[in-house]
Design an enzyme around this catalytic site. Structure first.
Site, PDB file in Angstrom:
ATOM      1  N   GLU A  47       0.862  -1.192   0.000  1.00 43.95           N
ATOM      2  CA  GLU A  47       0.000   0.000   0.000  1.00 43.95           C
ATOM      3  C   GLU A  47       0.895   1.237   0.000  1.00 43.95           C
ATOM      4  O   GLU A  47       1.968   1.236   0.631  1.00 43.95           O
ATOM      5  CB  GLU A  47      -0.852  -0.020   1.284  1.00 43.95           C
ATOM      6  CG  GLU A  47      -1.612   1.240   1.585  1.00 43.95           C
ATOM      7  CD  GLU A  47      -2.185   1.255   3.018  1.00 43.95           C
ATOM      8  OE1 GLU A  47      -1.551   0.688   3.929  1.00 43.95           O
ATOM      9  OE2 GLU A  47      -3.281   1.841   3.186  1.00 43.95           O
ATOM     10  N   ASN A 111      -6.958   6.451  -1.477  1.00 39.66           N
ATOM     11  CA  ASN A 111      -5.878   5.508  -1.216  1.00 39.66           C
ATOM     12  C   ASN A 111      -6.122   4.364  -2.201  1.00 39.66           C
ATOM     13  O   ASN A 111      -7.071   3.591  -2.035  1.00 39.66           O
ATOM     14  CB  ASN A 111      -5.951   5.019   0.239  1.00 39.66           C
ATOM     15  CG  ASN A 111      -4.785   4.126   0.608  1.00 39.66           C
ATOM     16  OD1 ASN A 111      -4.106   3.587  -0.280  1.00 39.66           O
ATOM     17  ND2 ASN A 111      -4.540   3.957   1.898  1.00 39.66           N
ATOM     18  N   LYS A 128      -9.532   2.377  -1.668  1.00 42.58           N
ATOM     19  CA  LYS A 128      -9.728   1.810  -0.336  1.00 42.58           C
ATOM     20  C   LYS A 128     -11.061   2.248   0.277  1.00 42.58           C
ATOM     21  O   LYS A 128     -11.343   3.449   0.372  1.00 42.58           O
ATOM     22  CB  LYS A 128      -8.575   2.237   0.566  1.00 42.58           C
ATOM     23  CG  LYS A 128      -8.555   1.584   1.948  1.00 42.58           C
ATOM     24  CD  LYS A 128      -7.255   1.961   2.660  1.00 42.58           C
ATOM     25  CE  LYS A 128      -7.116   1.331   4.017  1.00 42.58           C
ATOM     26  NZ  LYS A 128      -5.807   1.703   4.647  1.00 42.58           N
ATOM     27  N   GLU A 147      -5.985   8.702   7.835  1.00 38.33           N
ATOM     28  CA  GLU A 147      -6.506   8.319   6.513  1.00 38.33           C
ATOM     29  C   GLU A 147      -7.891   8.899   6.277  1.00 38.33           C
ATOM     30  O   GLU A 147      -8.230   9.264   5.150  1.00 38.33           O
ATOM     31  CB  GLU A 147      -6.535   6.798   6.362  1.00 38.33           C
ATOM     32  CG  GLU A 147      -5.140   6.183   6.295  1.00 38.33           C
ATOM     33  CD  GLU A 147      -5.197   4.730   5.870  1.00 38.33           C
ATOM     34  OE1 GLU A 147      -4.804   3.873   6.668  1.00 38.33           O
ATOM     35  OE2 GLU A 147      -5.627   4.451   4.743  1.00 38.33           O
ATOM     36  N   CYS A 173      -4.951  -2.978   2.875  1.00 40.90           N
ATOM     37  CA  CYS A 173      -4.663  -2.851   4.290  1.00 40.90           C
ATOM     38  C   CYS A 173      -5.830  -3.120   5.238  1.00 40.90           C
ATOM     39  O   CYS A 173      -6.219  -4.263   5.415  1.00 40.90           O
ATOM     40  CB  CYS A 173      -4.057  -1.476   4.570  1.00 40.90           C
ATOM     41  SG  CYS A 173      -3.083  -1.493   6.062  1.00 40.90           S
ATOM     42  N   ASN A 198       0.338  -1.054   5.448  1.00 40.25           N
ATOM     43  CA  ASN A 198       1.263  -0.332   6.316  1.00 40.25           C
ATOM     44  C   ASN A 198       0.657  -0.454   7.708  1.00 40.25           C
ATOM     45  O   ASN A 198      -0.321   0.238   8.017  1.00 40.25           O
ATOM     46  CB  ASN A 198       1.350   1.154   5.951  1.00 40.25           C
ATOM     47  CG  ASN A 198       2.106   1.442   4.676  1.00 40.25           C
ATOM     48  OD1 ASN A 198       3.147   2.085   4.687  1.00 40.25           O
ATOM     49  ND2 ASN A 198       1.583   1.006   3.547  1.00 40.25           N
TER      50      ASN A 198
HETATM   51  N1  ING Z   1      -3.154   0.387   8.675  1.00 36.63           N
HETATM   52  C1  ING Z   1      -3.603  -0.366   9.778  1.00 36.63           C
HETATM   53  C2  ING Z   1      -4.273  -1.671   9.386  1.00 36.63           C
HETATM   54  O1  ING Z   1      -5.479  -1.823   9.318  1.00 36.63           O
HETATM   55  C3  ING Z   1      -4.627  -0.472  11.945  1.00 36.63           C
HETATM   56  C4  ING Z   1      -4.445   0.411  10.733  1.00 36.63           C
HETATM   57  C5  ING Z   1      -3.509  -0.965  12.612  1.00 36.63           C
HETATM   58  C6  ING Z   1      -5.878  -0.835  12.336  1.00 36.63           C
HETATM   59  C7  ING Z   1      -3.678  -1.813  13.708  1.00 36.63           C
HETATM   60  C8  ING Z   1      -6.075  -1.670  13.428  1.00 36.63           C
HETATM   61  C9  ING Z   1      -4.952  -2.171  14.123  1.00 36.63           C
HETATM   62  O2  ING Z   1      -3.499  -2.603   9.202  1.00 36.63           O
HETATM   63  C10 ING Z   1      -3.823   0.789   7.570  1.00 36.63           C
HETATM   64  N2  ING Z   1      -3.115   1.541   6.705  1.00 36.63           N
HETATM   65  O3  ING Z   1      -5.001   0.509   7.368  1.00 36.63           O
END
Ligand code: ING
Length: 309
Positions: A47, A111, A128, A147, A173, A198
């Site tokens: 991503e 995104n 996204k 985001e 993601c 990410n």
């Molecule tokens: N990153 C993370 C993901 O869903 C996140 C945001 C991290 C959500 C950890 C919940 C827990 O992997 C992105 N870019 O969506």
């Protein structure tokens, strides 16, 4: 004749805030060349693969934000990647921040991820839909996750394209955490789902889950693969990026839910596997044979829009 694709998960290490796109693209071309040398037909990148993960910072200067977006694809910076793919005869997918002017003259920002064929043609585009994080600056967080501030929710649905001899779906993601994502793709006969991520090791709203990020990463992708009988390729932007530790764990998952190839480190690294698309039948014709066993008449709540849904 089996429909076997050799697929490379092309994990990328950190991209610095001031790292030019030409540097990220050069790293992607190096990974693509190594993957092609090892027989890959398809190379999957993370991503937002062209820049650092900029939603980790609060910015309210739109010009500063827009510096992270692409207004054309291929752009001048990514044309060498498209040229390399055509020269090597490989397909590829990658994520980037997309900025466009729509028919009504409005500026739109998404995104985005695209799938490009060996001839350089864009075969599929996805924007996204599940945007995690928050809208306003939240100084209590070690880093932001904006985001929802910088991107609109995707407006292209969940696309599945006829590509590379199979049915290929895209997501990005946070989408992978939502079972509806994989089911929407599988209901369109997806056999292969490509996604980049990410994902910070630290999750500010629930730090007690930090040690579970790698487990949750594989849990949701393995479940998505098995419950829909699809191959899943999940590719990280990994490592300590501008002081933020991002998980790795890039992998290729069979329709049985088994991880068949995985990156071990947190840098630029390939994980490659032979993926027989016909193996989807083992699941889609049996345990998750939708026409035979699925009961959509009982699932009305799944698409009802209520305040707490
Ligand atoms: N990153 C993370 C993901 O869903 C996140 C945001 C991290 C959500 C950890 C919940 C827990 O992997 C992105 N870019 O969506």
């Amino acid at each position: 004749m089996t429909r076997t694709l050799v697929i490379a998960a092309a994990q990328m290490g950190p991209i610095a805030r001031d790292e030019p796109r030409s540097s990220a693209v050069a790293r992607m071309i190096a990974l693509m060349g190594e993957a092609a040398a090892r027989g890959a037909h398809l190379v999957v990148f993370p991503e937002l693969a062209l820049t650092t993960f900029f939603p980790r910072w609060f910015m309210d200067n739109q010009a500063e934000i827009d510096a992270y977006f692409e207004t054309h694809m291929p752009s001048e910076a990514t044309q060498p990647l498209f040229d390399a793919a055509r020269r090597l005869g490989v397909g590829f997918s990658f994520g980037y921040a997309e900025k466009l002017m729509d028919a009504e003259g409005r500026t739109r920002r998404f995104n985005t991820s695209i799938l490009v064929g060996p001839d350089g043609a864009v075969l599929s585009k996805y924007r996204k839909i599940h945007l995690p994080g928050h809208w306003d600056e939240e100084p209590w967080r070690a880093f932001q996750h904006l985001e929802k501030r910088y991107f609109e929710r995707g407006d292209l649905g969940f696309p599945v394209a006829d590509a590379l001899g199979g049915r290929v779906g895209l997501c990005i993601c946070n989408d992978r955490r939502w079972p509806e994502t994989f089911r929407m793709l599988a209901l369109q006969r997806a056999e292969l789902v490509l996604l980049g991520y990410n994902t910070p090791q630290h999750y500010p709203p629930a730090p007690e889950h930090d040690h579970l990020q790698d487990f949750h990463n594989h849990l949701v992708m393995q479940a998505g693969a098995y419950q829909n009988g699809t191959w899943v390729v999940g590719v990280a932007k990994a490592g300590r990026e501008e002081g933020c530790d991002l998980i790795g764990g890039s992998c290729i998952i069979a329709p049985t839910g088994e991880i068949v190839a995985q990156c071990a480190g947190l840098g630029d690294e390939l994980a490659i596997a032979e993926c027989d698309l016909d193996r989807c039948r083992e699941i889609q014709d049996n345990i998750f044979n939708f026409p035979a066993h699925r009961q959509p008449g009982e699932y009305g709540l799944l698409t009802e829009i209520t305040p707490d849904s």
